[in-house]
Design a protein around this motif. Structure first.
Motif, PDB file in Angstrom:
ATOM      1  N   GLY A 267      44.843  27.900  47.544  1.00 25.38           N
ATOM      2  CA  GLY A 267      45.116  29.295  47.199  1.00 25.38           C
ATOM      3  C   GLY A 267      44.427  30.254  48.150  1.00 25.38           C
ATOM      4  N   GLY A 268      43.157  29.991  48.440  1.00 24.06           N
ATOM      5  CA  GLY A 268      42.390  30.881  49.310  1.00 24.06           C
ATOM      6  C   GLY A 268      41.652  31.948  48.553  1.00 24.06           C
ATOM      7  N   GLY A 269      42.021  32.188  47.323  1.00 24.09           N
ATOM      8  CA  GLY A 269      41.361  33.183  46.510  1.00 24.09           C
ATOM      9  C   GLY A 269      42.130  33.402  45.221  1.00 24.09           C
ATOM     10  N   PHE A 270      41.424  33.708  44.135  1.00 23.87           N
ATOM     11  CA  PHE A 270      42.054  33.961  42.849  1.00 23.87           C
ATOM     12  C   PHE A 270      41.418  35.177  42.205  1.00 23.87           C
ATOM     13  N   GLY A 271      42.103  35.716  41.220  1.00 24.26           N
ATOM     14  CA  GLY A 271      41.567  36.705  40.304  1.00 24.26           C
ATOM     15  C   GLY A 271      42.047  36.331  38.920  1.00 24.26           C
ATOM     16  N   VAL A 272      41.540  36.992  37.907  1.00 26.51           N
ATOM     17  CA  VAL A 272      41.993  36.707  36.547  1.00 26.51           C
ATOM     18  C   VAL A 272      43.501  36.926  36.431  1.00 26.51           C
ATOM     19  N   SER A 273      44.024  37.907  37.166  1.00 24.56           N
ATOM     20  CA  SER A 273      45.453  38.214  37.110  1.00 24.56           C
ATOM     21  C   SER A 273      46.317  37.146  37.770  1.00 24.56           C
ATOM     22  N   ASP A 322      37.287  44.488  42.762  1.00 20.59           N
ATOM     23  CA  ASP A 322      38.712  44.573  42.438  1.00 20.59           C
ATOM     24  C   ASP A 322      39.250  43.244  41.905  1.00 20.59           C
ATOM     25  N   GLU A 323      38.335  42.317  41.593  1.00 15.28           N
ATOM     26  CA  GLU A 323      38.686  40.979  41.099  1.00 15.28           C
ATOM     27  C   GLU A 323      39.555  40.219  42.090  1.00 15.28           C
ATOM     28  N   VAL A 363      36.374  33.325  38.602  1.00 15.21           N
ATOM     29  CA  VAL A 363      37.313  33.602  37.508  1.00 15.21           C
ATOM     30  C   VAL A 363      36.706  33.165  36.181  1.00 15.21           C
ATOM     31  N   LEU A 364      36.134  31.957  36.138  1.00 13.60           N
ATOM     32  CA  LEU A 364      35.534  31.444  34.899  1.00 13.60           C
ATOM     33  C   LEU A 364      34.342  32.295  34.459  1.00 13.60           C
ATOM     34  N   LEU A 365      33.535  32.711  35.417  1.00 13.25           N
ATOM     35  CA  LEU A 365      32.381  33.562  35.085  1.00 13.25           C
ATOM     36  C   LEU A 365      32.837  34.927  34.580  1.00 13.25           C
ATOM     37  N   SER A 366      33.907  35.441  35.155  1.00 15.49           N
ATOM     38  CA  SER A 366      34.423  36.728  34.698  1.00 15.49           C
ATOM     39  C   SER A 366      34.930  36.627  33.269  1.00 15.49           C
TER      40      SER A 366
END
Length: 798
Positions: A267-273, A322-323, A363-366
């Motif tokens: 992926g290279g990066g994730f956010g909650v969205s 900005d997550e 993501v999990l910590l958020s």
């Protein structure tokens, strides 16, 4: 001399097991092979030598006459000597070289058949997407929410009269991409198309013809994941009482990331969205959100020449707020690809699956810590300083201690390891998931705890955020526009010429009523009209040369006959058949006039064809007549149609007649006997046949309801709704199909296929200001006749 042999099995005739039988066309084949050949229609068969449709006896091949001459020759010749193995096989037909035939293509080949086959199924129809915002839309059939990610720009057509079809514009955009971009997009399409519901579906490519942008259409649940979690946790994340709920969600998120990795993607990066829930409550990776977040990363670093450690920290912290949880090594790689110098010794690490572990942990910590983690992210501003970064991880660990307590110390340690600076020291995703399972299942009861771990592998070839397709194309377009750059196009192709406005069009005026037919022969173009005249035009400069006058009724049909003495033959609504000489100098009087006998059903000549000394007429009295050119008498009347015979065409010694009764009848030109009937509709629905086109094994018919029907090797292939209204004219020239009619549009299609399928590719269209009544394609030029009395010629070059 070679022994005579069967053209099917290549066995020598012997009079015993391989007996030659003569077909109606004059060719022979062995009795056994004739019995095995397909019989599409009763009492007919296609000759294996010339493919002509001929009569076949009810009693089978044994009822056909023996070829006595071939048998005598076979018995008189001795067995042939063993030929030189290095020489060409004399039995093989000589292949025509490129010099034997001069080919005139109306359009050049835009792409290979292999390229078209690989991408055609990924083109989403223009009417299939309903746009809501710039990046959000819905599928019209299912109402499913989708995201739109820019990947390219549809080609602009300039001031040309020719309009590319939607599919062609999408395919041309794809073919113009770099191979690296297409490879990445292909991986996305194929990976999401597998039965892996841990990855959001990618539907394909959709072009917005209004803004000229090509989008990747992805399944999207933007906001739904966070909205559903809002009911399970407050702004402070999951409390002690909700750790079980966090454990269920956390394991699902880990499984979704592992599903992405199993398809070869980083992926290279994730956010909650970047995650969503499917219909069964399982979490999947929302590829649309991952790609959109990747665009944010590229946008944040654009326009810089160099960057220091402090500025690097500010940029990194801003993304995290900005997550957009992007690991340091991914951000360094983005800067490197943008050509930005990075003043940091820690930019040496490679991007791989471990990079997603860092983002996954964020993501999990958020989810777990909520506002506390968001506030701690604000202190992330010295990522190039290892000691400062290590202290940040310690503070995150303290937050975890207060939330998890000592009971789940292993989860705290694992999540902190996920944030390690060095990717190689981070745990596997499956290790993270097993630690989260401890919130639900005690380790001693967890069977996953004893499973063998997969070998850690890294790959940078399929990182979504670093892919070429993620970089924002709008910026590139603006740059190109400012620089005044234009894409290079070939000056040899008709399509490129159309796009550049280099294809010319010329209007031929002179008739005083609707154009009814066109024909080309010798050095001339012939046109007939309801004004009862035939105009002759030069093919050199399209100037008017001559006018044939003599008809007392409107002319409905026109053909050119290339015999020893070239002729032009016309038929009118009064039953008159006029034969004109086209030899120079052109005369005023017809060479011969024939008249059809009138009766109460009579409504004149509607269609003409010519072959082997016979003029064939399709008439209002529902018959097809064969007129002898030698003495002008009717040699045969072919009956069977139940309404006006509206169109005729000849191909491979077969005469095809189309009628207003909705059927097409096939007649043998050797004895004028009926061979078959096509298009009979048992439902009682009748759509008149208005035009026919035949080329070897392909027959195409157009109808008054706008449909086009295709037969290949006597087998019905498909029916296509081609126009909105009656299709009066069709032309088949090699691989190109042209149709026009009541909707004032000429459609250009490219057709291909094999014995099992026929494929029509819409290439483009020519919008017109009048009804198209007839058309003709000749040597790369398209002639179109209109109801407004004009004739248009479309051609490239001078």
């Amino acid at each position: 001399m070679e022994l005579p042999e069967c053209p099917v099995c290549l066995q020598n005739y012997d009079g015993a097991s391989t007996i030659p039988r003569v077909l109606g066309c004059g060719h022979s084949a062995c009795e056994v092979c004739l019995a095995k050949l397909p019989h599409r229609y009763p009492e007919t068969i296609r000759c294996p030598a010339c493919t002509q449709l001929v009569k076949y006896p009810q009693n089978g091949a044994a009822a056909l006459p023996k070829n006595i001459d071939l048998l005598s020759l076979a018995l008189s010749l001795s067995p042939p000597q063993n030929p030189n193995p290095n020489s060409d096989d004399p039995r093989k037909p000589r292949q025509q070289s490129a010099d034997d035939l001069e080919v005139f293509n109306f359009l050049p080949r835009l792409w290979s058949d292999e390229f078209y086959s690989a991408w055609k199924d990924w083109v989403v129809g223009y009417d299939a997407v309903l746009v809501e915002t710039e990046e959000r839309a819905r599928l019209c059939d299912s109402g499913a929410a989708v995201g739109l990610v820019q990947v390219g720009f549809l080609e602009r057509l300039g001031d040309s009269k020719f309009e590319f079809s939607y599919n062609v514009r999408v395919m041309k955009c794809l073919s113009g991409m770099r191979e690296e971009e297409r490879r990445e997009l292909g991986l996305l399409l194929r990976g999401s198309g597998r039965q892996c519901r841990r990855i959001g579906k990618v539907y394909g490519f959709w072009g917005n013809v209004e803004d000229g942008v090509l989008y990747l259409v992805c399944e999207s649940q933007s906001g739904r994941f966070e909205e559903k979690l809002r009911g399970l946790r407050n702004g402070d994340g999951f409390g002690r009482d909700g750790l079980g709920g966090f454990g269920v969600i956390g394991m699902e998120v880990c499984e979704a990331v592992m599903g992405l990795h199993s398809e070869g993607f980083v992926g290279g990066g994730f956010g909650v969205s970047c995650f969503g829930f499917d219909d069964f409550g399982h979490v999947f990776v929302d590829l649309n959100e991952v790609l959109v977040m990747g665009r944010k990363v590229w946008t944040s670093v654009g326009g810089r020449k160099g960057i220091g450690a402090e500025e690097m920290g500010v940029m990194f912290g801003s993304l995290l707020k900005d997550e957009a949880f992007v690991s340091m090594e991914v951000l360094f790689e983005v800067l490197k690809k943008e050509g930005i110098a990075v003043e940091c010794e820690s930019s040496k690490y490679m991007v791989g699956y471990d990079s997603d572990v860092w983002s996954l942990a964020c993501v999990l910590l958020s989810l777990l810590l909520g506002k506390e983690f968001s506030e701690e992210i604000g202190n992330m501003n010295h990522i190039c300083d290892h000691s400062t970064y290590a202290s940040w991880i310690e503070r995150v660990g303290d937050l975890l201690d207060s939330r998890l307590g000592s009971e789940y110390a292993s989860l705290r340690v694992t999540l902190c390891k996920c944030l390690n600076y060095d990717p190689a020291s981070r745990p596997l995703v499956i290790d993270v998931m097993i630690c989260i399972r401890e919130l639900i299942i005690k380790p001693q009861y967890d069977i996953m705890a004893g499973l063998e771990r997969p070998v850690k592998e890294n790959s940078t070839s399929c990182c979504l955020i670093l892919g070429s397709s993620v970089r924002c194309p709008r910026k590139c377009q603006k740059h190109r526009k400012n620089m005044g750059c234009r894409e290079k196009k070939s000056e040899n192709g008709f399509v490129d010429g159309l796009a550049e406005g280099k294809v010319k069009s010329k209007v031929l005026q002179g008739h005083r009523d609707s154009i009814t037919a066109l024909a080309v022969g010798g050095e001339f173009l012939f046109s007939s009209s309801f004004d009862k005249t035939i105009h002759v035009w030069s093919l050199q400069d399209f100037c008017h040369v001559h006018t044939f006058k003599g008809h007392e009724h409107t002319i409905k049909a026109l053909i050119y006959v290339d015999e020893e003495k070239p002729l032009c033959i016309s038929g009118d609504s009064g039953g008159g058949i006029f034969v004109w000489s086209t030899s120079s100098p052109l005369g005023q009087e017809p060479l011969k006039i024939l008249y059809e006998q009138k009766d109460w059903r009579f409504s004149g000549i509607h269609a003409l064809a010519f072959r082997d000394g016979y003029i064939y007429t399709g008439s209002g009295d529902r018959t097809v007549k064969a007129w002898s050119m030698q003495d002008g008498t009717i040699s045969c009347t072919m009956s069977g149609h139940k309404s006006v015979v509206s169109t005729l065409t000849v191909c491979d010694s077969v005469l095809y007649s189309g009628s207003w009764d909705g059927t097409i009848r096939l007649w043998s030109l050797s004895d004028h006997s009926p061979l078959a009937v096509l298009g009979e509709d048992t439902s009682g629905t009748v759509a008149s046949v208005l035009s026919l086109a035949a080329d070897r094994h392909v027959l195409i018919a157009t109808h008054e309801n706008g449909c086009l029907k295709v037969w290949k090797n006597d087998v019905f292939m498909k029916s296509i709704k081609m126009h909105n209204g009656a299709v009066f004219a069709t032309g088949l020239d090699g691989k190109w199909l042209f149709t026009g009619g009541l909707d004032k549009t000429v459609n250009v299609q490219e057709w291909s296929g094999d014995e099992f399928q026929t494929d029509f590719r819409p290439i483009g269209s020519i919008p017109c200001d009048s009804v198209i009544t007839t058309l003709l394609c000749w040597q790369g030029k398209l002639f179109v006749g209109y109801a407004n009395w004009n004739i248009m010629v479309f051609y490239y070059g001078k």
